[in-house]
Design a protein around this motif. Sequence first.
Motif, PDB file in Angstrom:
ATOM      1  N   VAL A   1      -4.757  -5.680   1.641  1.00 24.47           N
ATOM      2  CA  VAL A   1      -4.959  -4.873   0.492  1.00 24.47           C
ATOM      3  C   VAL A   1      -6.158  -4.255   0.690  1.00 24.47           C
ATOM      4  O   VAL A   1      -7.281  -4.454   1.022  1.00 24.47           O
ATOM      5  CB  VAL A   1      -4.954  -5.711  -0.660  1.00 24.47           C
ATOM      6  CG1 VAL A   1      -3.758  -6.257  -1.181  1.00 24.47           C
ATOM      7  CG2 VAL A   1      -6.052  -6.844  -0.645  1.00 24.47           C
ATOM      8  N   GLU A   2      -5.999  -2.857   0.023  1.00 32.58           N
ATOM      9  CA  GLU A   2      -7.163  -1.878   0.068  1.00 32.58           C
ATOM     10  C   GLU A   2      -8.145  -2.341  -0.980  1.00 32.58           C
ATOM     11  O   GLU A   2      -7.638  -2.886  -2.083  1.00 32.58           O
ATOM     12  CB  GLU A   2      -6.788  -0.731  -0.216  1.00 32.58           C
ATOM     13  CG  GLU A   2      -7.194   0.363   0.944  1.00 32.58           C
ATOM     14  CD  GLU A   2      -6.400   1.953   0.670  1.00 32.58           C
ATOM     15  OE1 GLU A   2      -7.301   2.832   0.751  1.00 32.58           O
ATOM     16  OE2 GLU A   2      -5.559   1.978   0.364  1.00 32.58           O
TER      17      GLU A   2
ATOM     18  N   MET B   1       2.155  -3.203   0.358  1.00 25.90           N
ATOM     19  CA  MET B   1       1.040  -2.679   1.403  1.00 25.90           C
ATOM     20  C   MET B   1       1.407  -1.556   2.075  1.00 25.90           C
ATOM     21  O   MET B   1       2.643  -1.127   2.280  1.00 25.90           O
ATOM     22  CB  MET B   1       1.236  -3.827   2.591  1.00 25.90           C
ATOM     23  CG  MET B   1       0.011  -3.717   3.503  1.00 25.90           C
ATOM     24  SD  MET B   1      -0.042  -5.110   4.568  1.00 25.90           S
ATOM     25  CE  MET B   1       1.364  -4.579   5.766  1.00 25.90           C
ATOM     26  N   ARG B   2       0.245  -0.481   2.435  1.00 20.81           N
ATOM     27  CA  ARG B   2       0.653   0.864   2.837  1.00 20.81           C
ATOM     28  C   ARG B   2       1.247   0.763   4.160  1.00 20.81           C
ATOM     29  O   ARG B   2       0.980  -0.085   5.174  1.00 20.81           O
ATOM     30  CB  ARG B   2      -0.598   1.436   3.044  1.00 20.81           C
ATOM     31  CG  ARG B   2      -1.154   1.627   1.847  1.00 20.81           C
ATOM     32  CD  ARG B   2      -2.254   2.816   2.099  1.00 20.81           C
ATOM     33  NE  ARG B   2      -3.081   3.443   1.060  1.00 20.81           N
ATOM     34  CZ  ARG B   2      -3.646   4.527   1.091  1.00 20.81           C
ATOM     35  NH1 ARG B   2      -3.877   5.321   2.004  1.00 20.81           N
ATOM     36  NH2 ARG B   2      -4.294   4.712  -0.077  1.00 20.81           N
ATOM     37  N   VAL B   3       2.522   1.694   4.499  1.00 18.88           N
ATOM     38  CA  VAL B   3       3.067   1.321   5.653  1.00 18.88           C
ATOM     39  C   VAL B   3       2.203   1.976   6.898  1.00 18.88           C
ATOM     40  O   VAL B   3       2.376   1.275   7.852  1.00 18.88           O
ATOM     41  CB  VAL B   3       4.418   2.296   5.598  1.00 18.88           C
ATOM     42  CG1 VAL B   3       4.200   3.769   5.775  1.00 18.88           C
ATOM     43  CG2 VAL B   3       5.406   1.668   6.589  1.00 18.88           C
TER      44      VAL B   3
ATOM     45  N   GLU C   1      -0.954 -10.503  -4.053  1.00 21.55           N
ATOM     46  CA  GLU C   1      -1.058  -9.090  -4.196  1.00 21.55           C
ATOM     47  C   GLU C   1      -0.729  -8.134  -2.765  1.00 21.55           C
ATOM     48  O   GLU C   1      -0.986  -7.147  -2.740  1.00 21.55           O
ATOM     49  CB  GLU C   1      -2.516  -8.873  -4.654  1.00 21.55           C
ATOM     50  CG  GLU C   1      -3.537  -9.259  -3.838  1.00 21.55           C
ATOM     51  CD  GLU C   1      -4.074 -10.645  -4.102  1.00 21.55           C
ATOM     52  OE1 GLU C   1      -3.356 -11.412  -4.343  1.00 21.55           O
ATOM     53  OE2 GLU C   1      -5.380 -10.721  -3.939  1.00 21.55           O
ATOM     54  N   THR C   2      -0.747  -9.067  -1.749  1.00 17.08           N
ATOM     55  CA  THR C   2      -0.869  -8.365  -0.338  1.00 17.08           C
ATOM     56  C   THR C   2       0.735  -7.777  -0.067  1.00 17.08           C
ATOM     57  O   THR C   2       0.701  -6.839   0.709  1.00 17.08           O
ATOM     58  CB  THR C   2      -1.367  -9.035   0.717  1.00 17.08           C
ATOM     59  OG1 THR C   2      -0.258 -10.393   0.877  1.00 17.08           O
ATOM     60  CG2 THR C   2      -2.596  -9.545   0.805  1.00 17.08           C
ATOM     61  N   GLN C   3       1.873  -8.082  -0.357  1.00 19.15           N
ATOM     62  CA  GLN C   3       3.121  -7.950  -0.036  1.00 19.15           C
ATOM     63  C   GLN C   3       3.135  -7.918   1.420  1.00 19.15           C
ATOM     64  O   GLN C   3       3.293  -6.756   2.339  1.00 19.15           O
ATOM     65  CB  GLN C   3       3.448  -6.623  -0.513  1.00 19.15           C
ATOM     66  CG  GLN C   3       3.616  -6.404  -1.992  1.00 19.15           C
ATOM     67  CD  GLN C   3       3.918  -4.989  -2.489  1.00 19.15           C
ATOM     68  OE1 GLN C   3       3.131  -3.921  -2.374  1.00 19.15           O
ATOM     69  NE2 GLN C   3       5.218  -4.900  -3.073  1.00 19.15           N
ATOM     70  N   PRO C   4       2.847  -9.134   1.971  1.00 20.83           N
ATOM     71  CA  PRO C   4       2.925  -9.119   3.702  1.00 20.83           C
ATOM     72  C   PRO C   4       4.212  -8.646   4.198  1.00 20.83           C
ATOM     73  O   PRO C   4       5.281  -8.730   3.715  1.00 20.83           O
ATOM     74  CB  PRO C   4       2.456 -10.544   3.761  1.00 20.83           C
ATOM     75  CG  PRO C   4       2.936 -11.100   2.577  1.00 20.83           C
ATOM     76  CD  PRO C   4       2.670 -10.476   1.478  1.00 20.83           C
TER      77      PRO C   4
END
Lengths: 157, 157
Positions: free
Chosen positions: B150-151, B1-3, B128-131
């Motif tokens: 997620v984008e 996930m984007r920081v 897929e989200t890497q929470p």
Amino acid sequence: MRVEFINPFISATLDVFKTMLGCTLVRGPLSLKREHTPAHEVSGLIGLSGKCRGMIVVSLGRETAIRAAEIMLGARPDEVDRDVMDAIGELTNMIAGAAKTQLEEYRLTIGLPTVICGKNQVITFPSETQPLAIPFDSEIGPVSVQVGLVEMLVPVA
Amino acid sequence: MRVEFINPFISATLDVFKTMLGCTLVRGPLSLKREHTPAHEVSGLIGLSGKCRGMIVVSLGRETAIRAAEIMLGARPDEVDRDVMDAIGELTNMIAGAAKTQLEEYRLTIGLPTVICGKNQVITFPSETQPLAIPFDSEIGPVSVQVGLVEMLVPVA
């Protein structure tokens, strides 16, 4: 909650269980979800937003969730592990997606499924949604679908 | 996930707890949410969709949830009842709403909050989200905020 919201979720659930699990669900009577009704142990949740907003919850017992994952994965997981939770998330996602296509006029977008697992859990919807609970029975065990949606008064851009 | 997704949720949580509860949160270290990390007993969940999709979960222990509701309602509930769950849903809604305004370019819409309560519950996000999990401590007890987004590769209409 408008009753026309509910039929797409019923038919989506029947279709997804039939297609993905070869499993014929028998629908029980609709009921208003009362406060503090305990759900089954494994629940997939997905948020919906657009011209209406809300949440759908697909709940299964532990053994039913394992059986569903076994059918989807081709191998029986020993317990409710990551694979089982992903399988239930995927079922929830497909049910929400199938219902969404039948509710096109509400321009819904769906979130990502989250799966919760725990004994004696209680799932509470916001008061204004008057969520409905749809019980189903099947050869792999009981399944409960809860839908709470409210129409937005202000159109969403 | 984007920081860059995470900072709006951190500042939204700090702001909402300060404004609504007069409560200063102290943030602990960010961590990737591992599988099967048990959440606190009371969790507010809200789905987000738009140019990214996901879920935010705000978890509090039972006593912390009761204390938060007491501050919001002006009277102490005896147990985690409907009022407490509504209060936690409202906090979750405000945090998601405040984060959304800081993530304007993603054109997020938020669902309705759902609150779950149960011992030993496990909340699983899609793989897929890497929470990320953000722990906070405060005078009313620990609070955990988990965000998985997620984008979307295909723009949402």
